[in-house]
Scaffold this active site. Structure first.
Site, PDB file in Angstrom:
ATOM      1  N   GLU A  35       0.838  -1.204   0.000  1.00 27.06           N
ATOM      2  CA  GLU A  35       0.000   0.000   0.000  1.00 27.06           C
ATOM      3  C   GLU A  35       0.873   1.254   0.000  1.00 27.06           C
ATOM      4  OE1 GLU A  35      -2.864  -0.132   3.170  1.00 27.06           O
ATOM      5  OE2 GLU A  35      -4.055  -1.671   2.166  1.00 27.06           O
ATOM      6  N   ARG A  86      -4.994   5.347 -23.496  1.00 28.36           N
ATOM      7  CA  ARG A  86      -5.279   4.537 -24.692  1.00 28.36           C
ATOM      8  C   ARG A  86      -6.497   3.643 -24.483  1.00 28.36           C
ATOM      9  NH1 ARG A  86       0.588   2.300 -25.901  1.00 28.36           N
ATOM     10  NH2 ARG A  86       0.594   2.367 -23.635  1.00 28.36           N
ATOM     11  N   GLN A  87      -7.026   3.621 -23.258  1.00 25.98           N
ATOM     12  CA  GLN A  87      -8.301   2.918 -23.020  1.00 25.98           C
ATOM     13  C   GLN A  87      -9.401   3.981 -23.020  1.00 25.98           C
ATOM     14  OE1 GLN A  87      -8.365  -0.167 -20.021  1.00 25.98           O
ATOM     15  NE2 GLN A  87      -6.148  -0.328 -20.066  1.00 25.98           N
ATOM     16  N   HIS A 121      -3.600  11.484 -25.314  1.00 23.25           N
ATOM     17  CA  HIS A 121      -3.669  10.592 -26.483  1.00 23.25           C
ATOM     18  C   HIS A 121      -4.977  10.779 -27.270  1.00 23.25           C
ATOM     19  CE1 HIS A 121      -3.098   7.143 -28.971  1.00 23.25           C
ATOM     20  NE2 HIS A 121      -4.251   6.660 -28.574  1.00 23.25           N
ATOM     21  N   ASP A 160       1.462   7.285 -37.968  1.00 26.56           N
ATOM     22  CA  ASP A 160       0.102   6.874 -38.365  1.00 26.56           C
ATOM     23  C   ASP A 160      -0.747   8.133 -38.466  1.00 26.56           C
ATOM     24  OD1 ASP A 160      -0.569   7.627 -35.730  1.00 26.56           O
ATOM     25  OD2 ASP A 160      -0.135   5.616 -35.003  1.00 26.56           O
ATOM     26  N   LYS A 183      -0.316   2.612 -44.354  1.00 24.09           N
ATOM     27  CA  LYS A 183      -0.215   1.156 -44.357  1.00 24.09           C
ATOM     28  C   LYS A 183      -0.938   0.603 -45.589  1.00 24.09           C
ATOM     29  CE  LYS A 183      -0.398  -0.525 -39.905  1.00 24.09           C
ATOM     30  NZ  LYS A 183      -1.086  -1.082 -38.746  1.00 24.09           N
ATOM     31  N   ASP A 209       5.462  11.579 -32.436  1.00 28.82           N
ATOM     32  CA  ASP A 209       4.307  10.824 -31.929  1.00 28.82           C
ATOM     33  C   ASP A 209       4.033  11.286 -30.508  1.00 28.82           C
ATOM     34  OD1 ASP A 209       2.203   9.044 -31.970  1.00 28.82           O
ATOM     35  OD2 ASP A 209       3.430   7.246 -32.229  1.00 28.82           O
TER      36      ASP A 209
HETATM   37  C1  R5P Z   1      -0.833   4.984 -30.756  1.00 28.78           C
HETATM   38  O1  R5P Z   1      -1.887   5.352 -31.241  1.00 28.78           O
HETATM   39  C2  R5P Z   1       0.115   5.923 -30.070  1.00 28.78           C
HETATM   40  O2  R5P Z   1       0.062   7.204 -30.606  1.00 28.78           O
HETATM   41  C3  R5P Z   1       1.535   5.413 -30.161  1.00 28.78           C
HETATM   42  O3  R5P Z   1       1.902   5.330 -31.519  1.00 28.78           O
HETATM   43  C4  R5P Z   1       1.632   4.057 -29.565  1.00 28.78           C
HETATM   44  O4  R5P Z   1       0.943   4.011 -28.349  1.00 28.78           O
HETATM   45  C5  R5P Z   1       3.074   3.684 -29.336  1.00 28.78           C
HETATM   46  O5  R5P Z   1       3.094   2.413 -28.736  1.00 28.78           O
HETATM   47  P1  R5P Z   1       4.307   1.444 -28.934  1.00 28.78           P
HETATM   48  O6  R5P Z   1       5.550   2.218 -28.602  1.00 28.78           O
HETATM   49  O7  R5P Z   1       4.042   0.327 -27.970  1.00 28.78           O
HETATM   50  O8  R5P Z   1       4.291   0.978 -30.354  1.00 28.78           O
END
Ligand code: R5P
Length: 284
Positions: A35, A86-87, A121, A160, A183, A209
């Site tokens: 804890e 990311r969730q 994010h 991306d 992609k 990123d």
């Molecule tokens: C994804 O949408 C995020 O912007 C990052 O590209 C991603 O979370 C990076 O994760 P990892 O380093 O595990 O590929």
């Protein structure tokens, strides 16, 4: 008064120094059963700033403890790296939207307060806070650092579509071309990734990123760009989560330099977001 959580001590110190505010003395430890224990030993002001990133579950508990100590005061909460971002959606039936659950746990402490995050994010997460909220953008600070590194004929690439806005901001700051990796599925098992429009052959590339976690996304991008003839490949990310052997993966792929901010305090955190946070706090 600035209260630095255990995950953001250096950053809190930097913000306090810029603002000339008191940095509270705090004690953090873990009981033998796992804890968490927090204590703020400096008498609290009526208005406080809490700075704490939440990369782990324990850091989230420390944040809840700090908020609990400060309850009844006017709290400005800064979460430089907001874990669970990311969730942000329910991807499969029966899943929680954990980013929303975290915001909901924080809301009761912020009834007369506000919250600031850095390059969250998914901007949709901001809507889960009931108090005034701000999503600060560290991209220009990263771009400024990249600009001082002498890149030749630079191209800014987003790995991306999700980071395209960030890459565009960086490209504008640097006066560079901008593109993203597209992609293309070649078969059931094969995909190729290449810049959608720009030819990177012989040019220095910087990939922007929001975060590097396992390093998989960036390592793949570096390898592909180098196969396509890119000269030096630099990485710039706001949040250096860097789990496991991420750093090894990046350097094995041939990265020139990894740049990140101090939303998480790692060896690559050479760009501080303290001026950005201080400016936002001053404006309140
Ligand atoms: C994804 O949408 C995020 O912007 C990052 O590209 C991603 O979370 C990076 O994760 P990892 O380093 O595990 O590929």
């Amino acid at each position: 008064m600035i209260i630095g959580g255990p995950a953001s001590q250096l950053l809190a110190g930097r913000v306090a120094a810029i603002l000339g505010e008191t940095l509270a003395l705090c004690d953090y430890k873990t009981f033998p059963d796992g804890e968490s224990y927090s204590q703020i030993s400096t008498p609290l002001d009526d208005e406080v700033v809490i700075i704490q990133s939440t990369p782990t579950n324990q850091d989230l508990v420390y944040l809840l403890q700090l908020l609990d100590v400060c309850q009844g005061r006017k709290i400005s909460l800064v979460i430089p790296y907001f874990g669970y971002a990311r969730q942000d959606k329910i991807f499969k039936p029966g899943e929680p939207m954990t980013a929303r659950a975290v915001a909901r746990a924080l809301n009761p402490f912020l009834e007369s307060g506000r919250v600031a995050l850095v390059n969250i994010h998914a901007p949709s997460i901001m809507a889960h806070f009931r108090c005034p909220s701000e999503n600060l953008d560290a991209t220009p600070l990263l771009a400024e650092k990249v600009g001082s590194m002498g890149l030749k004929d630079a191209v800014v690439i987003s790995p991306d579509k999700g980071a395209v806005a960030m890459a565009r901001t960086a490209a504008t700051c640097l006066g560079a071309d901008c593109d993203y990796l597209q992609k293309t599925r070649l078969s059931g098992t094969e995909v190729s990734m290449a810049p959608k429009e720009v030819n990177v052959k012989g040019r220095d590339v910087v990939i922007f990123d929001d975060m590097i976690a396992t390093g998989g996304t960036m390592a793949t991008a570096i390898t592909l760009l180098r196969q396509q003839g890119a000269n030096r490949v630099y990485l710039a990310a706001v949040h250096p989560v860097l789990t496991g052997s991420a750093v090894l993966k990046l350097y094995r792929s041939g990265v020139e330099v990894v740049l990140a901010t101090d939303t998480l305090d790692k060896g690559v955190s050479t760009v501080s977001v303290a001026p950005l946070i201080a400016k936002a706090l001053r404006a309140q």
